[in-house]
Design a protein around this motif. Structure first.
Motif, PDB file in Angstrom:
ATOM      1  N   ALA A 122       9.384   9.332   2.052  1.00  0.00           N
ATOM      2  CA  ALA A 122       9.709  10.169   0.904  1.00  0.00           C
ATOM      3  C   ALA A 122       9.795  11.621   1.373  1.00  0.00           C
ATOM      4  N   PRO A 123      10.278  12.517   0.526  1.00  0.00           N
ATOM      5  CA  PRO A 123      10.303  13.937   0.890  1.00  0.00           C
ATOM      6  C   PRO A 123       8.890  14.466   1.129  1.00  0.00           C
ATOM      7  N   THR A 124       8.803  15.513   1.926  1.00  0.00           N
ATOM      8  CA  THR A 124       7.510  16.118   2.257  1.00  0.00           C
ATOM      9  C   THR A 124       7.200  17.283   1.331  1.00  0.00           C
ATOM     10  N   GLN A 125       5.927  17.658   1.313  1.00  0.00           N
ATOM     11  CA  GLN A 125       5.463  18.850   0.608  1.00  0.00           C
ATOM     12  C   GLN A 125       4.677  19.701   1.602  1.00  0.00           C
ATOM     13  N   LEU A 126       4.991  20.987   1.641  1.00  0.00           N
ATOM     14  CA  LEU A 126       4.285  21.930   2.509  1.00  0.00           C
ATOM     15  C   LEU A 126       2.945  22.301   1.893  1.00  0.00           C
ATOM     16  N   VAL A 127       1.901  22.309   2.738  1.00  0.00           N
ATOM     17  CA  VAL A 127       0.565  22.740   2.324  1.00  0.00           C
ATOM     18  C   VAL A 127       0.057  23.715   3.377  1.00  0.00           C
ATOM     19  N   ARG A 128      -0.387  24.869   2.938  1.00  0.00           N
ATOM     20  CA  ARG A 128      -1.030  25.843   3.838  1.00  0.00           C
ATOM     21  C   ARG A 128      -2.512  25.853   3.492  1.00  0.00           C
ATOM     22  N   LEU A 129      -3.328  25.523   4.479  1.00  0.00           N
ATOM     23  CA  LEU A 129      -4.769  25.419   4.238  1.00  0.00           C
ATOM     24  C   LEU A 129      -5.410  26.795   4.192  1.00  0.00           C
TER      25      LEU A 129
ATOM     26  N   GLU B 222       0.836  -1.194   0.000  1.00  0.00           N
ATOM     27  CA  GLU B 222       0.000   0.000   0.000  1.00  0.00           C
ATOM     28  C   GLU B 222       0.869   1.241   0.000  1.00  0.00           C
ATOM     29  N   TYR B 223       0.266   2.340  -0.463  1.00  0.00           N
ATOM     30  CA  TYR B 223       0.828   3.660  -0.231  1.00  0.00           C
ATOM     31  C   TYR B 223       0.254   4.136   1.093  1.00  0.00           C
ATOM     32  N   GLN B 224       0.968   5.006   1.769  1.00  0.00           N
ATOM     33  CA  GLN B 224       0.473   5.585   3.015  1.00  0.00           C
ATOM     34  C   GLN B 224       0.625   7.098   2.947  1.00  0.00           C
ATOM     35  N   VAL B 225      -0.483   7.811   3.118  1.00  0.00           N
ATOM     36  CA  VAL B 225      -0.444   9.268   3.173  1.00  0.00           C
ATOM     37  C   VAL B 225      -0.256   9.657   4.632  1.00  0.00           C
ATOM     38  N   HIS B 226       0.776  10.449   4.893  1.00  0.00           N
ATOM     39  CA  HIS B 226       1.088  10.913   6.243  1.00  0.00           C
ATOM     40  C   HIS B 226       1.055  12.439   6.263  1.00  0.00           C
TER      41      HIS B 226
ATOM     42  N   VAL C 272       4.071  10.830   1.207  1.00  0.00           N
ATOM     43  CA  VAL C 272       3.515   9.552   0.762  1.00  0.00           C
ATOM     44  C   VAL C 272       4.621   8.516   0.911  1.00  0.00           C
ATOM     45  N   ALA C 273       4.392   7.543   1.778  1.00  0.00           N
ATOM     46  CA  ALA C 273       5.347   6.461   2.009  1.00  0.00           C
ATOM     47  C   ALA C 273       4.841   5.201   1.313  1.00  0.00           C
TER      48      ALA C 273
ATOM     49  N   ASP D 153       0.808   7.614  14.246  1.00  0.00           N
ATOM     50  CA  ASP D 153       0.337   8.930  14.688  1.00  0.00           C
ATOM     51  C   ASP D 153       0.228   9.931  13.548  1.00  0.00           C
ATOM     52  N   THR D 154       0.996   9.735  12.465  1.00  0.00           N
ATOM     53  CA  THR D 154       0.957  10.672  11.343  1.00  0.00           C
ATOM     54  C   THR D 154       0.165  10.130  10.153  1.00  0.00           C
ATOM     55  N   LEU D 155      -0.246   8.865  10.224  1.00  0.00           N
ATOM     56  CA  LEU D 155      -0.966   8.240   9.112  1.00  0.00           C
ATOM     57  C   LEU D 155      -2.337   8.875   8.924  1.00  0.00           C
ATOM     58  N   VAL D 156      -2.579   9.354   7.716  1.00  0.00           N
ATOM     59  CA  VAL D 156      -3.878   9.923   7.360  1.00  0.00           C
ATOM     60  C   VAL D 156      -4.739   8.855   6.712  1.00  0.00           C
ATOM     61  N   ALA D 157      -4.129   8.113   5.759  1.00  0.00           N
ATOM     62  CA  ALA D 157      -4.910   7.097   5.046  1.00  0.00           C
ATOM     63  C   ALA D 157      -3.996   6.131   4.308  1.00  0.00           C
ATOM     64  N   PRO D 158      -4.370   4.839   4.307  1.00  0.00           N
ATOM     65  CA  PRO D 158      -3.716   3.906   3.396  1.00  0.00           C
ATOM     66  C   PRO D 158      -4.364   4.065   2.020  1.00  0.00           C
ATOM     67  N   VAL D 159      -3.569   3.859   0.968  1.00  0.00           N
ATOM     68  CA  VAL D 159      -4.076   3.982  -0.400  1.00  0.00           C
ATOM     69  C   VAL D 159      -3.646   2.733  -1.163  1.00  0.00           C
ATOM     70  N   ALA D 160      -4.564   2.171  -1.917  1.00  0.00           N
ATOM     71  CA  ALA D 160      -4.315   0.923  -2.634  1.00  0.00           C
ATOM     72  C   ALA D 160      -3.217   1.074  -3.685  1.00  0.00           C
ATOM     73  N   PRO D 161      -2.444  -0.006  -3.886  1.00  0.00           N
ATOM     74  CA  PRO D 161      -1.461   0.017  -4.976  1.00  0.00           C
ATOM     75  C   PRO D 161      -2.177   0.290  -6.306  1.00  0.00           C
ATOM     76  N   GLY D 162      -1.501   0.980  -7.199  1.00  0.00           N
ATOM     77  CA  GLY D 162      -2.127   1.319  -8.474  1.00  0.00           C
ATOM     78  C   GLY D 162      -2.843   2.654  -8.440  1.00  0.00           C
ATOM     79  N   THR D 163      -3.050   3.210  -7.258  1.00  0.00           N
ATOM     80  CA  THR D 163      -3.672   4.519  -7.100  1.00  0.00           C
ATOM     81  C   THR D 163      -2.573   5.512  -6.742  1.00  0.00           C
ATOM     82  N   THR D 164      -2.502   6.621  -7.457  1.00  0.00           N
ATOM     83  CA  THR D 164      -1.450   7.597  -7.186  1.00  0.00           C
ATOM     84  C   THR D 164      -2.033   8.993  -6.933  1.00  0.00           C
ATOM     85  N   ALA D 165      -3.196   9.021  -6.293  1.00  0.00           N
ATOM     86  CA  ALA D 165      -3.834  10.288  -5.956  1.00  0.00           C
ATOM     87  C   ALA D 165      -4.661  10.108  -4.688  1.00  0.00           C
TER      88      ALA D 165
END
Length: 143
Positions: A107-114, A42-46, A95-96, A58-70
């Motif tokens: 992987a490297p991080t990306q900054l997001v300002r909401l 799986e991919y993991q969004v942190h 995304v790990a 503690d940082t995991l937002v969501a697991p994402v299925a293989p083959g999905t890149t969004a």
């Protein structure tokens, strides 16, 4: 097990940012060998408020299925609409890759300002944010 140095994925700079998270896109994982242990599970969004962090439960937002890149984030706390902060809450996304042998490849991080609650931000090609949408806001405004 966390492993640095193995090839993971590259998270693109988000171009659409909602008040509760960003629309994320990343490169597909390239399996480096024919061994089954490094096959993706799986991919993991942190997400973290820190630029440098170790992906964990503690940082995991969501697991994402293989083959999905969004993934579109919907769980971050929005910047309050009446906040004096012109830049909004800052989060770092990563995304790990989790492999069959249990390894998590960060992987490297990306900054997001909401943007403020009820709005959506678009990042232009220069990296500046423009706020669009929201009640009574049909035009772009620099933020």
């Amino acid at each position: 097990m966390l492993t640095y140095g193995r090839p993971g994925v590259e998270l693109d700079a988000p171009t659409t940012i909602h008040d509760t998270g960003a629309e994320l896109n990343w490169s597909a994982y390239s399996d480096p060998s024919s061994a089954s242990g490094d096959d993706i599970v799986e991919y993991q969004v942190h997400r973290s408020v820190y630029q440098t962090f170790t992906p964990s439960v503690d940082t995991l937002v969501a697991p994402v299925a293989p083959g999905t890149t969004a993934y579109t984030g919907t769980l971050a706390t929005p910047t309050p609409a009446d906040s004096a902060d012109p830049f909004g809450r800052a989060y770092y996304y990563m995304v790990a890759v989790k492999t069959r042998d249990g390894t998590v490849i960060p992987a490297p991080t990306q900054l997001v300002r909401l943007p403020k609650a009820g709005r959506q931000g678009d990042r232009d090609l220069t990296g500046h944010h423009a706020v669009v949408g929201g009640a009574g806001h049909g035009s772009r405004h620099d933020q």
